[in-house]
Design a protein around this motif. Structure first.
Motif, PDB file in Angstrom:
ATOM      1  N   GLY A 158     -61.196  94.409  51.178  1.00 15.77           N
ATOM      2  CA  GLY A 158     -62.055  93.479  50.243  1.00 15.77           C
ATOM      3  C   GLY A 158     -62.051  92.158  50.660  1.00 15.77           C
ATOM      4  N   ILE A 159     -63.359  91.653  50.323  1.00 12.05           N
ATOM      5  CA  ILE A 159     -63.484  90.231  50.509  1.00 12.05           C
ATOM      6  C   ILE A 159     -64.214  89.467  49.135  1.00 12.05           C
ATOM      7  CG2 ILE A 159     -65.394  90.451  51.811  1.00 12.05           C
ATOM      8  CD1 ILE A 159     -64.678  87.642  53.318  1.00 12.05           C
ATOM      9  N   GLU A 160     -64.026  88.475  48.669  1.00  9.70           N
ATOM     10  CA  GLU A 160     -64.467  87.899  47.559  1.00  9.70           C
ATOM     11  C   GLU A 160     -64.834  86.484  48.112  1.00  9.70           C
ATOM     12  OE1 GLU A 160     -65.459  89.028  44.503  1.00  9.70           O
ATOM     13  OE2 GLU A 160     -64.430  91.146  45.109  1.00  9.70           O
ATOM     14  N   VAL A 161     -66.136  86.241  47.927  1.00  9.99           N
ATOM     15  CA  VAL A 161     -66.491  84.886  48.446  1.00  9.99           C
ATOM     16  C   VAL A 161     -66.881  83.992  47.092  1.00  9.99           C
ATOM     17  CG1 VAL A 161     -68.449  83.664  49.444  1.00  9.99           C
ATOM     18  CG2 VAL A 161     -67.685  85.933  50.269  1.00  9.99           C
ATOM     19  N   MET A 162     -66.270  82.657  47.286  1.00 10.90           N
ATOM     20  CA  MET A 162     -66.411  81.933  46.142  1.00 10.90           C
ATOM     21  C   MET A 162     -65.892  80.400  46.508  1.00 10.90           C
ATOM     22  SD  MET A 162     -62.843  83.090  44.313  1.00 10.90           S
ATOM     23  CE  MET A 162     -62.932  84.981  44.423  1.00 10.90           C
ATOM     24  N   ASP A 163     -66.348  79.479  45.739  1.00 14.06           N
ATOM     25  CA  ASP A 163     -66.036  78.113  46.163  1.00 14.06           C
ATOM     26  C   ASP A 163     -64.334  77.893  46.155  1.00 14.06           C
ATOM     27  OD1 ASP A 163     -64.690  76.921  43.604  1.00 14.06           O
ATOM     28  OD2 ASP A 163     -66.822  77.239  42.759  1.00 14.06           O
ATOM     29  N   ILE A 164     -64.254  76.825  46.865  1.00 12.97           N
ATOM     30  CA  ILE A 164     -62.763  76.671  47.186  1.00 12.97           C
ATOM     31  C   ILE A 164     -61.445  76.559  46.086  1.00 12.97           C
ATOM     32  CG2 ILE A 164     -62.775  74.363  47.631  1.00 12.97           C
ATOM     33  CD1 ILE A 164     -61.256  74.871  50.429  1.00 12.97           C
TER      34      ILE A 164
END
Length: 84
Positions: A54-60
């Motif tokens: 799985g990958i979750e994209v978010m701000d740093i």
């Protein structure tokens, strides 16, 4: 810790960068994309999909917070952070 993960900026990420992430011993990858959320092209994610990771994209900032929570829960997580 993989400081050599990538020298790319978000716009120059490659499949090879995601192949490195796919090889990690983690169940989820948190992709921190700087001060704003930016989604990588789906083609770049193929290495992760092939190994069912799985990958979750978010701000740093959110990626760092989420990483700490997951690790605190005993989960196998990795944070891939792009500062540019």
């Amino acid at each position: 810790l993989l400081p050599e993960w990538t020298h790319a900026a978000f716009d120059t990420l490659s499949v090879a960068d995601f192949e490195i992430l796919a090889a990690l011993d983690s169940e989820i990858i948190l992709l921190g994309t700087g001060n704003q959320i930016r989604f990588p092209h789906p083609e770049l994610l193929r290495p992760l999909m092939q190994v069912r990771k799985g990958i979750e994209v978010m701000d740093i900032q959110a990626a760092c917070r989420t990483y700490n929570v997951l690790i605190g829960e005993g989960r196998k997580a990795a944070a891939a952070l792009i500062f540019s």
